[in-house]
Write a protein that holds these residues in place. Structure first.
Motif, PDB file in Angstrom:
ATOM      1  N   LYS A  90       1.360  -0.968  -0.333  1.00 19.42           N
ATOM      2  CA  LYS A  90       0.150  -0.118  -0.213  1.00 19.42           C
ATOM      3  C   LYS A  90       0.960   1.284  -0.207  1.00 19.42           C
ATOM      4  O   LYS A  90       0.234   2.461  -0.917  1.00 19.42           O
ATOM      5  CB  LYS A  90      -1.263   0.200   1.120  1.00 19.42           C
ATOM      6  N   LEU A  91       1.472   0.959   1.477  1.00 20.98           N
ATOM      7  CA  LEU A  91       3.090   2.450   0.357  1.00 20.98           C
ATOM      8  C   LEU A  91       3.216   2.764  -0.523  1.00 20.98           C
ATOM      9  O   LEU A  91       3.921   3.743  -0.918  1.00 20.98           O
ATOM     10  CB  LEU A  91       3.847   2.278   1.746  1.00 20.98           C
ATOM     11  N   LYS A  92       3.573   1.310  -1.398  1.00 23.51           N
ATOM     12  CA  LYS A  92       3.943   2.127  -1.899  1.00 23.51           C
ATOM     13  C   LYS A  92       3.195   2.224  -3.087  1.00 23.51           C
ATOM     14  O   LYS A  92       3.779   3.448  -4.489  1.00 23.51           O
ATOM     15  CB  LYS A  92       4.344   0.376  -3.101  1.00 23.51           C
ATOM     16  N   TRP A  93       2.103   1.812  -3.447  1.00 28.31           N
ATOM     17  CA  TRP A  93       1.065   2.555  -4.153  1.00 28.31           C
ATOM     18  C   TRP A  93       0.785   4.134  -3.642  1.00 28.31           C
ATOM     19  O   TRP A  93       0.849   4.910  -4.953  1.00 28.31           O
ATOM     20  CB  TRP A  93       0.170   1.901  -3.928  1.00 28.31           C
ATOM     21  N   ILE A  94       0.985   4.836  -3.222  1.00 31.40           N
ATOM     22  CA  ILE A  94       0.688   5.492  -2.051  1.00 31.40           C
ATOM     23  C   ILE A  94       1.843   6.419  -3.216  1.00 31.40           C
ATOM     24  O   ILE A  94       1.904   7.947  -3.396  1.00 31.40           O
ATOM     25  CB  ILE A  94       0.606   6.406  -1.166  1.00 31.40           C
ATOM     26  N   LEU A  95       3.665   5.733  -2.789  1.00 32.32           N
ATOM     27  CA  LEU A  95       4.351   6.532  -2.783  1.00 32.32           C
ATOM     28  C   LEU A  95       4.700   6.609  -4.725  1.00 32.32           C
ATOM     29  O   LEU A  95       4.924   7.498  -5.365  1.00 32.32           O
ATOM     30  CB  LEU A  95       5.938   5.666  -2.878  1.00 32.32           C
ATOM     31  N   GLY A  96       3.474   6.047  -5.625  1.00 33.16           N
ATOM     32  CA  GLY A  96       3.232   5.564  -6.482  1.00 33.16           C
ATOM     33  C   GLY A  96       3.031   6.392  -7.599  1.00 33.16           C
ATOM     34  O   GLY A  96       2.641   6.927  -8.798  1.00 33.16           O
ATOM     35  N   GLY A  97       2.088   7.237  -6.823  1.00 30.77           N
ATOM     36  CA  GLY A  97       0.868   8.180  -7.009  1.00 30.77           C
ATOM     37  C   GLY A  97      -0.314   8.108  -6.998  1.00 30.77           C
ATOM     38  O   GLY A  97      -1.508   8.874  -6.838  1.00 30.77           O
ATOM     39  N   ALA A  98      -0.543   7.183  -5.923  1.00 39.00           N
ATOM     40  CA  ALA A  98      -1.949   6.412  -5.972  1.00 39.00           C
ATOM     41  C   ALA A  98      -3.239   5.902  -6.598  1.00 39.00           C
ATOM     42  O   ALA A  98      -4.501   6.447  -5.508  1.00 39.00           O
ATOM     43  CB  ALA A  98      -2.346   7.629  -3.981  1.00 39.00           C
ATOM     44  N   THR A  99      -2.693   6.413  -7.869  1.00 47.03           N
ATOM     45  CA  THR A  99      -3.702   6.654  -8.848  1.00 47.03           C
ATOM     46  C   THR A  99      -4.431   4.791  -9.101  1.00 47.03           C
ATOM     47  O   THR A  99      -4.004   3.917  -8.579  1.00 47.03           O
ATOM     48  CB  THR A  99      -3.023   6.393 -10.430  1.00 47.03           C
ATOM     49  N   GLY A 100      -5.639   5.479  -8.725  1.00 47.02           N
ATOM     50  CA  GLY A 100      -6.909   4.154  -8.298  1.00 47.02           C
ATOM     51  C   GLY A 100      -7.179   4.109  -7.411  1.00 47.02           C
ATOM     52  O   GLY A 100      -7.977   3.362  -7.261  1.00 47.02           O
ATOM     53  N   MET A 101      -6.533   4.834  -5.783  1.00 48.11           N
ATOM     54  CA  MET A 101      -6.866   3.826  -4.263  1.00 48.11           C
ATOM     55  C   MET A 101      -8.719   4.148  -4.303  1.00 48.11           C
ATOM     56  O   MET A 101      -8.365   5.939  -4.680  1.00 48.11           O
ATOM     57  CB  MET A 101      -5.921   4.673  -3.993  1.00 48.11           C
ATOM     58  N   LYS A 102      -9.227   3.698  -3.631  1.00 46.11           N
ATOM     59  CA  LYS A 102     -10.803   3.809  -3.320  1.00 46.11           C
ATOM     60  C   LYS A 102     -10.260   3.984  -1.482  1.00 46.11           C
ATOM     61  O   LYS A 102      -9.695   3.841  -1.315  1.00 46.11           O
ATOM     62  CB  LYS A 102     -10.970   2.712  -3.841  1.00 46.11           C
ATOM     63  N   LEU A 103     -11.965   4.508  -1.464  1.00 49.43           N
ATOM     64  CA  LEU A 103     -11.548   4.498  -0.142  1.00 49.43           C
ATOM     65  C   LEU A 103     -11.336   4.039   0.986  1.00 49.43           C
ATOM     66  O   LEU A 103     -10.834   3.095   1.767  1.00 49.43           O
ATOM     67  CB  LEU A 103     -13.417   4.712   0.268  1.00 49.43           C
ATOM     68  N   LYS A 104     -11.667   2.108   0.580  1.00 43.34           N
ATOM     69  CA  LYS A 104     -11.123   1.118   0.981  1.00 43.34           C
ATOM     70  C   LYS A 104     -10.099   0.518   1.265  1.00 43.34           C
ATOM     71  O   LYS A 104      -9.655   0.590   2.810  1.00 43.34           O
ATOM     72  CB  LYS A 104     -12.508  -0.523   0.642  1.00 43.34           C
ATOM     73  N   ASP A 105      -9.242   2.005   0.134  1.00 50.02           N
ATOM     74  CA  ASP A 105      -7.685   1.154  -0.253  1.00 50.02           C
ATOM     75  C   ASP A 105      -7.230   2.212   1.346  1.00 50.02           C
ATOM     76  O   ASP A 105      -6.571   1.697   2.135  1.00 50.02           O
ATOM     77  CB  ASP A 105      -7.036   1.320  -1.031  1.00 50.02           C
ATOM     78  N   TRP A 106      -7.627   3.430   1.442  1.00 51.42           N
ATOM     79  CA  TRP A 106      -7.301   4.498   2.286  1.00 51.42           C
ATOM     80  C   TRP A 106      -7.779   3.340   3.340  1.00 51.42           C
ATOM     81  O   TRP A 106      -6.708   3.740   4.819  1.00 51.42           O
ATOM     82  CB  TRP A 106      -8.016   5.341   1.905  1.00 51.42           C
ATOM     83  N   PHE A 107      -8.433   3.552   4.164  1.00 50.95           N
ATOM     84  CA  PHE A 107      -9.396   2.309   4.743  1.00 50.95           C
ATOM     85  C   PHE A 107      -8.318   1.719   5.397  1.00 50.95           C
ATOM     86  O   PHE A 107      -7.520   1.432   6.614  1.00 50.95           O
ATOM     87  CB  PHE A 107     -10.617   1.959   5.190  1.00 50.95           C
ATOM     88  N   ASP A 108      -7.715   0.598   4.945  1.00 52.01           N
ATOM     89  CA  ASP A 108      -6.801  -0.422   4.745  1.00 52.01           C
ATOM     90  C   ASP A 108      -5.709  -0.022   5.092  1.00 52.01           C
ATOM     91  O   ASP A 108      -4.838  -0.476   6.097  1.00 52.01           O
ATOM     92  CB  ASP A 108      -6.190  -1.320   3.531  1.00 52.01           C
TER      93      ASP A 108
END
Length: 72
Positions: free
Chosen positions: A31-49
């Motif tokens: 998840k941190l790699k996803w956020i550092l990569g720009g967080a494209t496509g992250m939904k509310l459930k991903d942020w909760f996760d």
């Protein structure tokens, strides 16, 4: 409140809930790699996760800082 200051319990929670599932990589790292990569496509459930798996580490950092800056 005493449980939030018990470093052994918080460390155990970090190693279990914080890192689970462990394979192919710890979930929070993905998840941190996803956020550092720009967080494209992250939904509310991903942020909760991220919050769910990251909260134990926030507690651990809090305990470390309290121990470092306490006058005892």
């Amino acid at each position: 409140m005493k449980m939030l200051n018990d470093w052994k319990l918080v460390l155990l929670i970090c190693l279990t809930l914080g890192l689970a599932p462990f394979f192919p990589e710890p979930h929070i790292l993905g998840k941190l790699k996803w956020i550092l990569g720009g967080a494209t496509g992250m939904k509310l459930k991903d942020w909760f996760d991220v919050c769910l798996h990251g909260f134990p580490f926030v507690l651990l950092i809090r305990i470390v800082l309290l121990k470092m800056f306490s006058k005892e």
